[in-house]
Design a protein around this motif. Structure first.
Motif, PDB file in Angstrom:
ATOM      1  N   ARG A 183     -14.085  56.372   7.610  1.00 62.92           N
ATOM      2  CA  ARG A 183     -14.362  58.105   6.832  1.00 62.92           C
ATOM      3  C   ARG A 183     -13.351  58.412   7.160  1.00 62.92           C
ATOM      4  N   THR A 184     -12.874  58.751   8.162  1.00 57.53           N
ATOM      5  CA  THR A 184     -11.279  59.533   7.748  1.00 57.53           C
ATOM      6  C   THR A 184     -10.358  59.276   6.853  1.00 57.53           C
ATOM      7  N   LYS A 185     -10.510  57.844   6.334  1.00 58.22           N
ATOM      8  CA  LYS A 185      -9.354  57.556   5.187  1.00 58.22           C
ATOM      9  C   LYS A 185     -10.108  57.764   3.879  1.00 58.22           C
ATOM     10  N   ASN A 186     -11.375  57.799   3.817  1.00 56.17           N
ATOM     11  CA  ASN A 186     -11.698  58.448   2.599  1.00 56.17           C
ATOM     12  C   ASN A 186     -12.196  57.158   2.108  1.00 56.17           C
ATOM     13  N   GLN A 187     -12.863  56.124   3.087  1.00 56.53           N
ATOM     14  CA  GLN A 187     -12.550  54.763   2.093  1.00 56.53           C
ATOM     15  C   GLN A 187     -13.303  54.514   2.356  1.00 56.53           C
ATOM     16  N   ASN A 188     -13.850  54.020   0.659  1.00 60.57           N
ATOM     17  CA  ASN A 188     -15.996  53.370   0.755  1.00 60.57           C
ATOM     18  C   ASN A 188     -15.369  51.289   0.777  1.00 60.57           C
TER      19      ASN A 188
END
Length: 493
Positions: A183-188
């Motif tokens: 989530r901190t990486k904005n990675q789905n």
């Protein structure tokens, strides 16, 4: 980069270094299914690759189990690799069909097919290591699953951080931490719908049992189960070293397998004290040594349970020579006097010998009784050749105990037959005072039931002249007036 993200990367780096998972120069395949754990694995190792000195590839295996959903996972991982400028390698297998053909469940089939693909990449030199995304939660679930199904001490070791070329950098990280990291990486990521199927034991442990243990019994249960697994692996490493030493020292090679004396198998390790109960011979060493012998023959320990080991120990302690048991993988264990003989009976032996089964070995070959100097009889059933030679016998020669055995040629009558021994066969070997059954003579000579199969004898007009390993019959011994003798010798085909 947030402090928590940096802290997670530091912990993963420490795990990799502690277990020597990766080395500078490695070409590392990161196995990415598309789920959160494997996507987090890729992003963490990608951030660490400069420090580790490795090159990364993205590896994906399509199990073809969820139709369009499986194909969507593959496309997602391919796009992720492309976005991060990483080479992408995909493999695929119709796992459901493979499971049917190999008679195993889908979960086992998927794992075997996936790891076969990884092994192929290693063999082809495309990668030197593979990283997979098992977490501390996976470890806890594995230990619980093994406890529920039933396991011994070795099984409590759970998932190993390193197994040959397979490494698990996230094995000390919780699943929730990885999702927060993404989530901190904005990675789905992709969710696998089969993880919600609580008819599967692992899914049920994940959804019901582990949360209940954390909430109602012990908040640190995952850490405790991981620590138990780590301690169990340390113990197992010690046992493996000890058992390897004893295996090398005590276990002998046989024509069809392995053997060990019962005294050596049951002998406890000397620790300066003796156990106070009657189970002292049944030490942890004994059971592990049995499993090690079975592993040697089958190639792995799959399919062997404590009941099979107990059957072997019962054979050693309560049975008599000639008794045997059948175990999984086509393995037969036979008690032969004071030895246990372990045989992979499902494998055909070559070099002219019979298939290693319990079936009788039978043959019957007629001989020509002319005075030609030499003839031979090939016995492919037992991989041997008998050489029969007629030679002059000086009158002064009286020592008939020489090798090879000799029989008075003039006393032989037709039909002369070389055959396998039969129950009820009896004769009087030279020097004996009376007829004895051949079965009893072989037992006295400690010839095992397995080795007796196809034991060759020479008969003359229905009477035994000679049996392998024994002097000729008293009635056919060369004497003072003997002029010609038949010598009998053996050689391998």
């Amino acid at each position: 980069m947030s402090p928590s993200t940096n802290h997670l990367q530091q912990r993963v780096f420490a795990t990799i270094q502690h277990h020597k998972m990766l080395h500078p120069g490695d070409v590392v395949g990161v196995a990415v299914s598309g789920g959160a754990d494997s996507v987090a694995l890729l992003r963490v190792v990608q951030d660490l690759r400069a420090r580790l000195g490795v090159r990364l590839l993205v590896v994906h295996f399509n199990h073809q189990l969820r139709g369009a959903e499986s194909d969507g996972d593959e496309k997602f991982v391919a796009d992720l690799a492309h976005k991060n400028d990483l080479e992408f390698i995909a493999g695929t297998e119709d796992v459901a069909a493979w499971a049917r053909n190999h008679v195993c469940n889908l979960e086992d089939a998927a794992r075997k097919c996936r790891y076969a693909f990884f092994s192929e990449l290693i063999r082809d030199g495309r990668i030197t290591r593979i990283c997979v995304g098992h977490t501390a939660d996976d470890q806890a679930e594995t230990v619980l699953a093994k406890l529920i199904r039933g396991t011994g001490p070795a099984g409590l070791g759970g998932i190993y951080p390193v197994a040959e070329y397979v490494t698990r950098p996230l094995i000390e990280i919780r699943r929730a931490e990885l999702r927060e990291f993404l989530r901190t990486k904005n990675q789905n990521w992709r969710e696998d719908s089969t993880n919600l199927d609580e008819s599967r034991l692992r899914a049920k442990i994940r959804a019901q049992l582990l949360p209940a243990l954390e909430q109602d019994f012990q908040p640190a249960i995952v850490a405790h189960l991981n620590n138990l697994a780590s301690l169990s692996r340390d113990d197992d490493e010690f046992w493996n070293l000890l058992i390897e030493e004893r295996f090398a020292a005590l276990v002998g090679k046989q024509k069809h397998g392995r053997s060990i004396t019962i005294d050596d198998l049951l002998k406890p390790v000397s620790l300066g004290t003796r156990a106070q109960d009657n189970r002292s011979p049944m030490t942890a060493v004994t059971t592990r040594l049995v499993r090690r012998i079975l592993q040697e023959l089958k190639g792995d320990r799959n399919g062997f349970t404590w009941r099979h080991v107990n059957d072997v120990l019962h054979l050693a302690t309560a049975s008599t020579s000639g008794h045997q048991i059948e175990l999984p993988g086509g393995i037969t264990v036979e008690r032969s006097f004071n030895d246990l003989v372990f045989t992979r009976t499902s494998l055909a032996e070559h070099s002219g010998t019979q298939k290693a089964t319990r079936d009788a070995i039978e043959f019957h070959y007629a001989l020509s009784l002319n005075s030609q100097s030499e003839q031979h009889v090939d016995l492919p059933e037992i991989g041997t050749r008998l050489r029969l030679k007629v030679i002059d016998w000086p009158a002064m020669q009286r020592d008939t105990s020489i090798e090879p055995p000799v029989a008075d040629w003039s006393r032989l009558r037709t039909p002369a037959i070389v055959r396998s021994w039969l129950p009820g066969d009896a004769f009087r070997p030279q020097g004996r005072s009376r007829n004895r059954k051949l079965k009893h003579l072989m037992r006295e000579s400690r010839i095992s039931a397995r080795d007796r199969r196809g034991w060759p004898v020479l008969t003359s007009a229905g009477e035994i002249v000679w049996a392998r390993g024994f002097p000729v019959a008293q009635e056919f011994v060369a004497e003072k007036d003997t002029r010609k003798v038949l010598t009998i010798s053996e050689e391998p085909l």
